[in-house]
Design a protein around this motif. Structure first.
Motif, PDB file in Angstrom:
ATOM      1  N   THR A  88     -74.271  30.476 -55.295  1.00 32.56           N
ATOM      2  CA  THR A  88     -75.439  29.603 -55.182  1.00 32.56           C
ATOM      3  C   THR A  88     -76.627  30.371 -54.626  1.00 32.56           C
ATOM      4  OG1 THR A  88     -74.859  28.888 -52.940  1.00 32.56           O
ATOM      5  CG2 THR A  88     -73.976  27.585 -54.778  1.00 32.56           C
ATOM      6  N   VAL A  89     -77.812  29.795 -54.842  1.00 23.18           N
ATOM      7  CA  VAL A  89     -79.022  30.316 -54.240  1.00 23.18           C
ATOM      8  C   VAL A  89     -79.812  29.135 -53.691  1.00 23.18           C
ATOM      9  CG1 VAL A  89     -80.243  30.340 -56.467  1.00 23.18           C
ATOM     10  CG2 VAL A  89     -81.097  31.723 -54.560  1.00 23.18           C
ATOM     11  N   GLY A  90     -80.059  29.165 -52.400  1.00 26.31           N
ATOM     12  CA  GLY A  90     -80.825  28.103 -51.782  1.00 26.31           C
ATOM     13  C   GLY A  90     -82.305  28.312 -52.015  1.00 26.31           C
ATOM     14  N   VAL A  91     -82.983  27.253 -52.475  1.00 23.81           N
ATOM     15  CA  VAL A  91     -84.393  27.345 -52.834  1.00 23.81           C
ATOM     16  C   VAL A  91     -85.234  26.598 -51.810  1.00 23.81           C
ATOM     17  CG1 VAL A  91     -86.128  26.878 -54.609  1.00 23.81           C
ATOM     18  CG2 VAL A  91     -83.767  27.451 -55.264  1.00 23.81           C
ATOM     19  N   GLY A  92     -86.304  27.241 -51.354  1.00 21.13           N
ATOM     20  CA  GLY A  92     -87.305  26.585 -50.531  1.00 21.13           C
ATOM     21  C   GLY A  92     -88.621  26.585 -51.277  1.00 21.13           C
ATOM     22  N   MET A  93     -89.185  25.427 -51.517  1.00 22.63           N
ATOM     23  CA  MET A  93     -90.425  25.324 -52.283  1.00 22.63           C
ATOM     24  C   MET A  93     -91.581  24.975 -51.358  1.00 22.63           C
ATOM     25  SD  MET A  93     -91.249  23.127 -55.751  1.00 22.63           S
ATOM     26  CE  MET A  93     -91.535  21.545 -54.936  1.00 22.63           C
ATOM     27  N   VAL A  94     -92.714  25.649 -51.557  1.00 24.68           N
ATOM     28  CA  VAL A  94     -93.919  25.391 -50.762  1.00 24.68           C
ATOM     29  C   VAL A  94     -94.929  24.691 -51.664  1.00 24.68           C
ATOM     30  CG1 VAL A  94     -95.621  26.378 -49.201  1.00 24.68           C
ATOM     31  CG2 VAL A  94     -93.432  27.558 -49.562  1.00 24.68           C
ATOM     32  N   GLY A  95     -95.295  23.460 -51.298  1.00 28.16           N
ATOM     33  CA  GLY A  95     -96.225  22.683 -52.111  1.00 28.16           C
ATOM     34  C   GLY A  95     -95.481  21.660 -52.954  1.00 28.16           C
ATOM     35  N   HIS A  96     -96.107  20.488 -53.124  1.00 27.19           N
ATOM     36  CA  HIS A  96     -95.403  19.423 -53.841  1.00 27.19           C
ATOM     37  C   HIS A  96     -96.341  18.562 -54.677  1.00 27.19           C
ATOM     38  CE1 HIS A  96     -96.887  16.757 -50.623  1.00 27.19           C
ATOM     39  NE2 HIS A  96     -96.452  17.671 -49.763  1.00 27.19           N
ATOM     40  N   ALA A  97     -97.478  19.136 -55.093  1.00 28.20           N
ATOM     41  CA  ALA A  97     -98.383  18.384 -55.968  1.00 28.20           C
ATOM     42  C   ALA A  97     -97.977  18.612 -57.422  1.00 28.20           C
ATOM     43  CB  ALA A  97     -99.833  18.782 -55.690  1.00 28.20           C
ATOM     44  N   PHE A  98     -98.951  18.765 -58.315  1.00 27.76           N
ATOM     45  CA  PHE A  98     -98.680  18.877 -59.744  1.00 27.76           C
ATOM     46  C   PHE A  98     -97.622  19.937 -60.060  1.00 27.76           C
ATOM     47  CE2 PHE A  98    -100.770  20.622 -63.867  1.00 27.76           C
ATOM     48  CZ  PHE A  98     -99.757  20.080 -64.660  1.00 27.76           C
ATOM     49  N   MET A  99     -97.854  21.181 -59.616  1.00 25.25           N
ATOM     50  CA  MET A  99     -96.909  22.245 -59.922  1.00 25.25           C
ATOM     51  C   MET A  99     -95.581  22.044 -59.201  1.00 25.25           C
ATOM     52  SD  MET A  99     -97.579  24.482 -62.207  1.00 25.25           S
ATOM     53  CE  MET A  99     -98.154  23.088 -63.173  1.00 25.25           C
ATOM     54  N   GLY A 100     -95.641  21.516 -58.001  1.00 26.68           N
ATOM     55  CA  GLY A 100     -94.403  21.247 -57.285  1.00 26.68           C
ATOM     56  C   GLY A 100     -93.522  20.252 -58.021  1.00 26.68           C
TER      57      GLY A 100
ATOM     58  N   ALA B 239     -87.704  21.255 -63.084  1.00 25.18           N
ATOM     59  CA  ALA B 239     -87.003  22.404 -63.643  1.00 25.18           C
ATOM     60  C   ALA B 239     -85.779  22.783 -62.805  1.00 25.18           C
ATOM     61  CB  ALA B 239     -87.955  23.591 -63.748  1.00 25.18           C
ATOM     62  N   TRP B 240     -85.910  22.753 -61.470  1.00 25.23           N
ATOM     63  CA  TRP B 240     -84.760  23.074 -60.624  1.00 25.23           C
ATOM     64  C   TRP B 240     -83.634  22.064 -60.831  1.00 25.23           C
ATOM     65  CZ3 TRP B 240     -84.281  27.706 -59.069  1.00 25.23           C
ATOM     66  CH2 TRP B 240     -85.358  28.450 -58.603  1.00 25.23           C
ATOM     67  N   ARG B 241     -83.987  20.813 -61.102  1.00 21.80           N
ATOM     68  CA  ARG B 241     -82.951  19.798 -61.336  1.00 21.80           C
ATOM     69  C   ARG B 241     -82.235  19.991 -62.675  1.00 21.80           C
ATOM     70  NH1 ARG B 241     -87.095  16.217 -59.512  1.00 21.80           N
ATOM     71  NH2 ARG B 241     -87.364  15.470 -61.650  1.00 21.80           N
TER      72      ARG B 241
ATOM     73  N   VAL C 124     -82.168  22.975 -64.772  1.00 25.16           N
ATOM     74  CA  VAL C 124     -81.740  24.283 -65.242  1.00 25.16           C
ATOM     75  C   VAL C 124     -80.220  24.435 -65.196  1.00 25.16           C
ATOM     76  CG1 VAL C 124     -82.008  25.437 -62.986  1.00 25.16           C
ATOM     77  CG2 VAL C 124     -82.187  26.762 -65.133  1.00 25.16           C
ATOM     78  N   GLY C 125     -79.571  23.889 -64.187  1.00 27.31           N
ATOM     79  CA  GLY C 125     -78.120  24.011 -64.088  1.00 27.31           C
ATOM     80  C   GLY C 125     -77.377  23.298 -65.196  1.00 27.31           C
ATOM     81  N   PRO C 126     -77.615  22.010 -65.402  1.00 27.28           N
ATOM     82  CA  PRO C 126     -76.882  21.275 -66.443  1.00 27.28           C
ATOM     83  C   PRO C 126     -77.096  21.821 -67.847  1.00 27.28           C
ATOM     84  CG  PRO C 126     -77.922  19.755 -64.903  1.00 27.28           C
ATOM     85  CD  PRO C 126     -78.430  21.119 -64.568  1.00 27.28           C
ATOM     86  N   PHE C 127     -78.273  22.349 -68.158  1.00 26.56           N
ATOM     87  CA  PHE C 127     -78.547  22.751 -69.534  1.00 26.56           C
ATOM     88  C   PHE C 127     -78.317  24.232 -69.802  1.00 26.56           C
ATOM     89  CE2 PHE C 127     -80.667  18.681 -69.378  1.00 26.56           C
ATOM     90  CZ  PHE C 127     -80.393  18.154 -70.636  1.00 26.56           C
ATOM     91  N   PHE C 128     -78.490  25.092 -68.799  1.00 36.12           N
ATOM     92  CA  PHE C 128     -78.362  26.526 -69.038  1.00 36.12           C
ATOM     93  C   PHE C 128     -77.185  27.175 -68.324  1.00 36.12           C
ATOM     94  CE2 PHE C 128     -82.595  25.730 -70.513  1.00 36.12           C
ATOM     95  CZ  PHE C 128     -82.780  26.647 -71.542  1.00 36.12           C
ATOM     96  N   ASP C 129     -76.533  26.460 -67.428  1.00 33.78           N
ATOM     97  CA  ASP C 129     -75.377  26.981 -66.710  1.00 33.78           C
ATOM     98  C   ASP C 129     -75.625  28.404 -66.221  1.00 33.78           C
ATOM     99  OD1 ASP C 129     -72.842  26.966 -65.620  1.00 33.78           O
ATOM    100  OD2 ASP C 129     -71.892  27.695 -67.453  1.00 33.78           O
TER     101      ASP C 129
ATOM    102  N   THR D 207     -90.655  24.354 -70.420  1.00 31.64           N
ATOM    103  CA  THR D 207     -91.041  25.749 -70.193  1.00 31.64           C
ATOM    104  C   THR D 207     -90.695  26.205 -68.781  1.00 31.64           C
ATOM    105  OG1 THR D 207     -93.316  25.212 -69.521  1.00 31.64           O
ATOM    106  CG2 THR D 207     -92.909  25.492 -71.871  1.00 31.64           C
ATOM    107  N   PHE D 208     -90.808  25.303 -67.819  1.00 25.02           N
ATOM    108  CA  PHE D 208     -90.482  25.649 -66.438  1.00 25.02           C
ATOM    109  C   PHE D 208     -88.974  25.831 -66.260  1.00 25.02           C
ATOM    110  CE2 PHE D 208     -94.562  23.498 -66.246  1.00 25.02           C
ATOM    111  CZ  PHE D 208     -95.293  24.339 -65.435  1.00 25.02           C
ATOM    112  N   THR D 209     -88.187  25.046 -66.981  1.00 25.76           N
ATOM    113  CA  THR D 209     -86.738  25.216 -66.934  1.00 25.76           C
ATOM    114  C   THR D 209     -86.333  26.555 -67.528  1.00 25.76           C
ATOM    115  OG1 THR D 209     -86.484  22.817 -67.172  1.00 25.76           O
ATOM    116  CG2 THR D 209     -84.529  24.154 -67.542  1.00 25.76           C
ATOM    117  N   HIS D 210     -86.945  26.922 -68.650  1.00 33.36           N
ATOM    118  CA  HIS D 210     -86.658  28.226 -69.262  1.00 33.36           C
ATOM    119  C   HIS D 210     -87.019  29.359 -68.297  1.00 33.36           C
ATOM    120  CE1 HIS D 210     -87.585  26.039 -73.316  1.00 33.36           C
ATOM    121  NE2 HIS D 210     -86.442  25.651 -72.774  1.00 33.36           N
ATOM    122  N   GLN D 211     -88.113  29.196 -67.603  1.00 36.13           N
ATOM    123  CA  GLN D 211     -88.554  30.192 -66.627  1.00 36.13           C
ATOM    124  C   GLN D 211     -87.497  30.402 -65.550  1.00 36.13           C
ATOM    125  OE1 GLN D 211     -92.859  30.449 -65.117  1.00 36.13           O
ATOM    126  NE2 GLN D 211     -91.912  29.076 -63.655  1.00 36.13           N
TER     127      GLN D 211
END
Length: 388
Positions: free
Chosen positions: A7-19, A25-27, A29-34, A333-337
């Motif tokens: 696993t990799v723990g993610v910390g995100m800074v900011g939660h507006a449009f891009m957040g 995408a973080w939700r 990426v796992g189910p679709f790309f494993d 596109t964000f999930t692919h990223q």
């Protein structure tokens, strides 16, 4: 059955449009790309505990910090996702990389070449310790644009002669629109140029495999004063509303670019057309599942542009999603990223686009601003050594 993937723990800074886009995408990426690394949405950082808490609950983050520096002190966070305005990118990214955290940073990389160069230096220091970094030019991950890059690399267009790129929006056409942070140079760095112009610079360079070597530019601010957010008077707009420039690529192609937020009726029209000696490609983000291709070797009596619907399993990224013809959208596109980023981290390879790629785009932005400030004359894009 227990999931034994790393696993990799993610910390995100900011939660507006891009957040919000990154959270989606973080939700997914796992189910679709494993991916080989399973992301854990560990913590969300925002200045207001109330707003950040509400965003964390809505977007799926496990905890909240009101100071992004706390993310760097947490052992359960190994990756920092930066979704803040450009004025804070350098500080957060450099500190995170020096603390041994992988970094994904939204575009443009920074507000200046100097800041971007400091970020590249930090990335190089971190890379020596196995710590990875990537700048978030998500449109590289539109399947049609990734396919376009492949076709250019395969020689389907022959020698490239023309590159035409536009990014047209209309959300600022009303002079009563408020003075949001994107209209303040101290926070945004530049206006349409850095916000959406950076995207078409990167997209053009990505698809062609060539870099811009020089530009002639004009910029304009159509509405110099706007209402302050919340009322009580107006304030100055300190960035460009539109940027228009021509240039030449490292391969000798002629290029033209236009970025504006005053194109009435155009909502998110990122357009790219490339003409070569053997054919042409054309793309419009408002029809992002389509790539138009002209093969100049065909019989002129029946030749012309034909539509490629980029949803086949053989197409980039598309096979992870739906059956052919079931189209994808902006959020994918964000999930692919993230799928590419996680694969690179797990594989010990450098993800793309790198911070160095982001710096190169920043150098083009800087050349555009210098040219426009000097009356539109030819201005070389500086190399790391300071020459054209």
């Amino acid at each position: 059955m227990t999931d034994e993937r790393a696993t990799v723990g993610v910390g995100m800074v900011g939660h507006a449009f891009m957040g919000r886009a990154h959270s989606q995408a973080w939700r997914s990426v796992g189910p679709f790309f494993d991916p080989p690394l399973h992301p854990v949405m560990t913590a969300l950082a925002g200045r207001s505990a109330e707003r950040a808490g509400a965003a964390a609950r809505e977007l799926g983050w496990a905890s909240v910090e009101t100071d992004w520096k706390e993310l760097l002190r947490r052992d359960d966070v190994q990756l920092i996702d930066i979704c803040t305005p450009g004025d804070s990118h350098a500080e957060i990214a450099v500190a995170a990389l020096d603390a041994g955290k992988h970094v994904l940073c939204e575009k443009p990389l920074a507000n200046s070449v100097e800041e971007a160069a400091a970020m590249v230096a930090a990335a190089e220091r971190a890379r020596a310790r196995g710590v990875r970094s990537m700048v978030g030019f998500n449109y590289r991950r539109v399947p049609a644009l990734t396919l376009a890059r492949r076709m250019v690399a395969e020689g389907r267009l022959g020698t490239l002669r023309h590159v035409r790129a536009q990014y047209l929006q209309d959300w600022l056409t009303d002079p009563r629109a408020p003075l949001v942070w994107r209209l303040e140079k101290d926070r945004a760095g530049s206006g349409a140029l850095g916000d959406i112009g950076a995207h078409i610079i990167d997209a053009a360079q990505f698809v062609t495999g060539q870099s811009l070597t020089g530009v002639c530019a004009l910029t304009e601010t159509f509405v110099p004063e706007r209402p302050l957010v919340g009322g009580d008077g107006t304030g100055p707009v300190t960035v460009d509303d539109a940027a228009l420039f021509i240039g030449r690529t490292s391969g000798g192609a002629l290029a033209s670019f236009e970025a504006t937020r005053f194109a009435a009726g155009r909502k998110n029209a990122l357009r790219l057309e490339i003409n070569g000696s053997a054919g042409s490609l054309s793309f419009d983000l408002e029809s992002l599942n389509e790539l138009w291709f002209h093969d100049h070797a065909e019989d002129p009596a029946t030749a012309g542009f034909r539509r490629i619907l980029v949803t086949e399993p053989e197409h980039p990224y598309a096979g992870a999603w739906w059956p052919p013809g079931h189209i994808l959208g902006y959020e994918h596109t964000f999930t692919h990223q993230l799928a590419d980023l996680l694969a690179a981290i797990a594989g010990g390879t450098d993800p793309s686009p790198s911070f160095a790629d982001g710096l190169q785009v920043q150098r083009v932005l800087e050349a555009v601003e210098r040219s426009a400030a000097g009356g539109g004359g030819w201005t070389p894009v500086q190399t790391p050594e300071g020459s054209a």
